[in-house]
Design an enzyme around this catalytic site. Structure first.
Site, PDB file in Angstrom:
ATOM      1  N   CYS A 141       7.062   5.589   0.941  1.00 23.07           N
ATOM      2  CA  CYS A 141       6.936   5.901  -1.234  1.00 23.07           C
ATOM      3  C   CYS A 141       5.554   6.209  -1.267  1.00 23.07           C
ATOM      4  O   CYS A 141       5.025   5.448  -1.555  1.00 23.07           O
ATOM      5  CB  CYS A 141       7.075   5.230  -1.513  1.00 23.07           C
ATOM      6  N   CYS A 144       4.708   5.061  -5.002  1.00 27.44           N
ATOM      7  CA  CYS A 144       4.474   3.117  -5.248  1.00 27.44           C
ATOM      8  C   CYS A 144       3.362   3.564  -4.499  1.00 27.44           C
ATOM      9  O   CYS A 144       2.742   2.837  -5.568  1.00 27.44           O
ATOM     10  CB  CYS A 144       5.850   2.468  -4.784  1.00 27.44           C
ATOM     11  N   ASP A 145       2.925   3.853  -3.004  1.00 28.99           N
ATOM     12  CA  ASP A 145       1.465   3.433  -3.046  1.00 28.99           C
ATOM     13  C   ASP A 145       0.896   4.611  -3.147  1.00 28.99           C
ATOM     14  O   ASP A 145      -0.136   3.841  -2.519  1.00 28.99           O
ATOM     15  CB  ASP A 145       1.952   3.212  -1.450  1.00 28.99           C
TER      16      ASP A 145
END
Ligand code: FAD
Ligand code: NDP
Length: 324
Positions: A141, A144-145
């Site tokens: 992701c 997200c990261d």
């Protein structure tokens, strides 16, 4: 506790079903999941930035904000939303029985009709070194990261050639010094508009006919991957500090395996393009039954269909019970 209608899952399919059922005054209960399949309640859209193709938002809307709005709308009409994951189902029983995670040894809950809207989750490559460097350079992701310091101004790689790969790679250009997109054949699967954005981006280099063979690092963080040219078989090193998977998804159907008809890849088999399944009164909506379109709007559409069919089923059930 017995409920008339239960929705399992909380993406666009589940919430659209909830809105229709709640407005139909059948008092639905939604189990929205507690990091079910590693995804936050709200579903896959919580892992993305801008959603540009959901009607009604001409300026685009953030994925998380859109799912929050779905939730507010479900609640507004009286949906009961429970932040638990359903871990077990008995679809042979009437009413259907189900259990919540951590309470499998307790008395089951029951429902007359169930809509499965559990969605899908990201696939992994399972290459050598993946376990060691998972979340230490490898991620599924980017949204997200991608912003974490280990990726700042570093070369990064995305695996995959679909819309997710295009979106993740473009997102990563904000942070990385360069973004390689590793495509296993000589063609992208991404939609033309996303493909164009990707190929035109100065920081992006598409590496065709290429697979990842191994993830390597200093024992703590990833700093290299071994890649293979699928045409020649030749392997080489690619120095990257981030490796992002965008190779598709696995439908979240484990809880119904062996009970309802699934296709070869584990998607729920639905009948005649409707959310009907091989079990009467049990419906499936969204990505959990859609291997082709997998969009927020198509998921929402099938959630609507599932709700209308579930209401019809409840009426039939009532008529049958009155006739007995
Ligand atoms: P999901 O969104 O997958 O949600 C299901 C949720 O249900 C799970 O995440 C979990 O929270 C919950 N759940 C699962 N199992 C259980 C259980 N056992 N008990 C309780 N709860 C459970 N589509 C677009 O149209 N436009 C876009 O721009 C777009 N961008 C995307 C970007 C990314 C990075 C990704 C991965 C997808 C994107 N998509 C986009 C696709 C879109 O997100 C999906 O098609 C859509 O979210 C599927 O909705 P769904 O309702 O089927 O389930
Ligand atoms: P897709 O299934 O569309 O694409 C998966 C990609 O990964 C393909 O290029 C596939 O290659 C490749 N792949 C699969 N397995 C491997 C493997 N083992 N090794 C290397 N490569 C592999 O999935 P997406 O997640 O990209 O998209 C899912 C859905 O979500 C789609 O419907 C998409 O349109 C939608 N979406 C829409 C967005 C938007 O509109 N902005 C953004 C993100 C997703 P091959 O082509 O060879 O099979």
């Amino acid at each position: 506790m017995h409920r008339k209608v239960v929705i399992i899952g909380s993406g666009p399919a589940g919430h659209t079903a909830a809105i229709y059922l709640a407005r139909g005054e059948v008092h639905p209960t939604m189990y929205e999941g507690m990091l079910a399949n590693g995804i936050a309640a709200g579903g896959q859209l919580t892992t993305t930035t801008e959603v540009e193709n959901f009607p009604g938002f001409p300026e685009a809307i953030g994925g998380t904000e859109l799912t929050e709005r779905f939730r507010q709308q479900s609640e507004r009409f009286g949906t009961e939303i429970i932040t638990e994951t359903v871990s077990k189902l008995d679809l042979n029983a009437r009413p259907f029985k189900f259990w919540l995670e951590g309470a499998e040894d307790q008395e089951p809950e029951t429902a007359d009709t169930i809509i499965l809207a559990t969605g899908a989750s990201a696939k992994r490559l399972h290459v050598k070194g993946e376990e060691q460097y998972w979340q230490a350079g490898i991620s599924a992701c980017a949204v997200c990261d991608g912003a974490v310091p280990i990726f700042r101004n570093k070369p990064l790689a995305v695996v995959g050639g679909g819309d997710s790969a295009a979106e993740e790679a473009l997102f990563l250009t904000k942070y990385g010094s360069k973004v390689y997109v590793l495509v296993r054949r000589d063609k992208l699967r991404a939609s033309p508009i996303m493909a164009k954005r990707l190929t035109n981006h100065p920081k992006v280099e598409i590496v065709w006919n290429t697979s990842v063979v191994e993830a390597q690092g200093d024992g703590r963080l990833l700093n290299n991957i071994v890649i293979k040219n699928n045409q020649t078989g030749a392997t080489s090193d690619l120095a990257v500090n981030g490796l992002f998977y965008a190779i598709g998804h696995i439908p979240a159907t484990k809880i119904v395996e062996g009970q309802v008809e699934l296709d070869a890849d584990g998607y729920v088999h639905t009948i005649d393009g409707t959310p009907r399944t091989s079990i009467r009164g049990f419906f499936a909506a969204g990505d959990v039954q859609d291997r082709v379109f997998r969009q927020a709007i198509t998921s929402a559409g099938s959630g609507c269909q599932a709700a209308l069919l579930a209401m019809r089923y409840l009426e039939e059930l009532e008529a049958e019970q009155e006739g007995n």
